[in-house]
Enzyme design. Structure first.
Site, PDB file in Angstrom:
ATOM      1  N   ASP A   9       0.878  -1.167   0.000  1.00  0.00           N
ATOM      2  CA  ASP A   9       0.000   0.000   0.000  1.00  0.00           C
ATOM      3  C   ASP A   9       0.913   1.214   0.000  1.00  0.00           C
ATOM      4  OD1 ASP A   9      -1.613   2.168   0.642  1.00  0.00           O
ATOM      5  OD2 ASP A   9      -2.844   1.050   2.049  1.00  0.00           O
TER       6      ASP A   9
ATOM      7  N   ASN B 222       3.142   3.724 -10.422  1.00  0.00           N
ATOM      8  CA  ASN B 222       1.901   3.851 -11.196  1.00  0.00           C
ATOM      9  C   ASN B 222       0.671   4.066 -10.322  1.00  0.00           C
ATOM     10  OD1 ASN B 222      -0.034   3.092 -13.584  1.00  0.00           O
ATOM     11  ND2 ASN B 222      -0.519   1.653 -11.936  1.00  0.00           N
TER      12      ASN B 222
ATOM     13  N   SER C 290       0.405  12.924 -15.109  1.00  0.00           N
ATOM     14  CA  SER C 290      -0.818  13.249 -15.851  1.00  0.00           C
ATOM     15  C   SER C 290      -0.686  14.629 -16.476  1.00  0.00           C
ATOM     16  CB  SER C 290      -2.000  13.248 -14.871  1.00  0.00           C
ATOM     17  OG  SER C 290      -3.149  13.778 -15.487  1.00  0.00           O
TER      18      SER C 290
ATOM     19  N   TYR D 193      -5.872  16.215  -7.074  1.00  0.00           N
ATOM     20  CA  TYR D 193      -5.235  15.355  -8.083  1.00  0.00           C
ATOM     21  C   TYR D 193      -4.219  16.162  -8.891  1.00  0.00           C
ATOM     22  CZ  TYR D 193      -4.699  12.060 -11.966  1.00  0.00           C
ATOM     23  OH  TYR D 193      -4.181  11.195 -12.911  1.00  0.00           O
TER      24      TYR D 193
ATOM     25  N   LYS E  16      -0.069  15.606  -8.873  1.00  0.00           N
ATOM     26  CA  LYS E  16       0.717  15.215 -10.051  1.00  0.00           C
ATOM     27  C   LYS E  16       1.734  16.306 -10.422  1.00  0.00           C
ATOM     28  CE  LYS E  16      -1.262  11.169 -10.959  1.00  0.00           C
ATOM     29  NZ  LYS E  16      -0.541   9.890 -10.831  1.00  0.00           N
TER      30      LYS E  16
ATOM     31  N   ARG F 110      -9.260   4.394 -20.914  1.00  0.00           N
ATOM     32  CA  ARG F 110     -10.440   3.658 -20.437  1.00  0.00           C
ATOM     33  C   ARG F 110     -10.050   2.650 -19.355  1.00  0.00           C
ATOM     34  NH1 ARG F 110     -11.164   4.079 -25.922  1.00  0.00           N
ATOM     35  NH2 ARG F 110     -10.449   1.963 -26.379  1.00  0.00           N
ATOM     36  N   THR F 111     -10.066   3.135 -18.118  1.00  0.00           N
ATOM     37  CA  THR F 111      -9.834   2.297 -16.937  1.00  0.00           C
ATOM     38  C   THR F 111     -10.925   2.662 -15.941  1.00  0.00           C
ATOM     39  OG1 THR F 111      -8.474   3.989 -15.900  1.00  0.00           O
ATOM     40  CG2 THR F 111      -7.316   2.372 -17.262  1.00  0.00           C
TER      41      THR F 111
END
Ligand code: NAP
Length: 232
Positions: free
Chosen positions: A61, A88, A140, A155, A159, A189-190
């Site tokens: 984790d 990742n 990103s 977010y 990043k 697409r995840t």
């Protein structure tokens, strides 16, 4: 396994991380699947080994230092070296929340996973990376200076800061000939990107696989998308 290259990918039980693992395993690499949930991590390992790939599960984790330390110790029992570390694992928890109202706990949570995680995982695994080793931080476009959105605040900031981590680690590890780069997979697409995203997981993983396996070994401290350098 003795002659194959070894890659550790965090958050590799699904999405871009799993696809990156799948592609590198198909090239003959041994893939250490980092995942915080054992069942999901072991399922990812089984999916790769079923098709002839070499993979192992590493419980980790990235938001918890004790978990990272335990993972590094467990890794050391099985391996003496790591060729590539791919940071990742990530969360995207605050779309639609404004920078004007986001709370301190939300900011902290996102940074724990997306920014502090890669720092601590890198610290723990650098001892296994040798001359020529590579660290790849999955960042990103939301972390680019002209991509920052006030409605995805933690977010984007996490990043942006991750890209700072890339620059600092690149300088710190330059003397050891370990390279460190950021990459953006595009909108994929995840579970995170959703079904309407423009790219398949294969496309999303492509630049990470390229940075791991094919990019010139002297590239460091850069940001890539589609195998091309992009601005911070
Ligand atoms: P995803 O399908 O949601 O997968 C995220 C992975 O990260 C999962 O394996 C998840 O594990 C893991 N993870 C989250 N928190 C973790 C923690 N504390 N410790 C360990 N693992 C953790 O997302 P994805 O689209 O593949 O995203 C992968 C990376 O690409 C992320 O860094 C993301 O920010 C970046 N990215 C994605 C897109 C996109 O459009 N999808 C665009 C730009 C950048 P669980 O299954 O246990 O939750």
């Amino acid at each position: 396994m003795a002659d194959s290259r070894v890659v550790l990918i965090t958050g590799a039980n699904k999405g871009i991380g799993f696809e990156t693992a799948r592609q590198l395993a198909a090239r003959g690499w041994h893939v250490a699947i980092g995942a915080r949930k054992a069942v999901a991590g072991q399922a990812a390992v089984a999916a790769i080994t079923k098709t002839g790939g070499s993979a192992s599960f590493l419980e980790m984790d990235v938001a918890r230092s004790e978990s990272i330390e335990a993972a590094a110790t467990a890794f050391g029992r099985q391996f003496t070296r790591l060729n590539v570390l791919i940071n990742n694992a990530g969360i995207y928890p605050d779309e639609g929340i404004s920078i004007l109202t986001i709370s301190r706990p939300q900011l902290t949570d996102t940074f724990q996973t997306n920014t502090f995680g890669p720092i601590l995982v890198s610290q723990a695994f650098v001892p296994y990376l040798r001359h020529g080793g590579r660290i790849i931080n999955v960042s990103s476009g939301y972390g680019q200076l002209d991509g920052l959105s006030p409605d995805v605040p933690s977010y984007c900031l996490s990043k942006l800061a991750l890209n700072g981590v890339t620059l600092m680690l690149s300088k710190a590890l330059g003397p050891d000939a370990i390279t460190v780069n950021s990459m953006c997979p595009g909108w994929v697409r995840t579970d995170m990107g959703g079904p309407n995203a423009a790219r398949s997981v294969e496309q999303g993983a492509d630049t990470a696989v390229w940075l791991a396996a094919e990019a010139p070994g002297d590239i460091t401290g850069k940001f890539f998308r589609d195998r091309k350098e992009i601005p911070w």
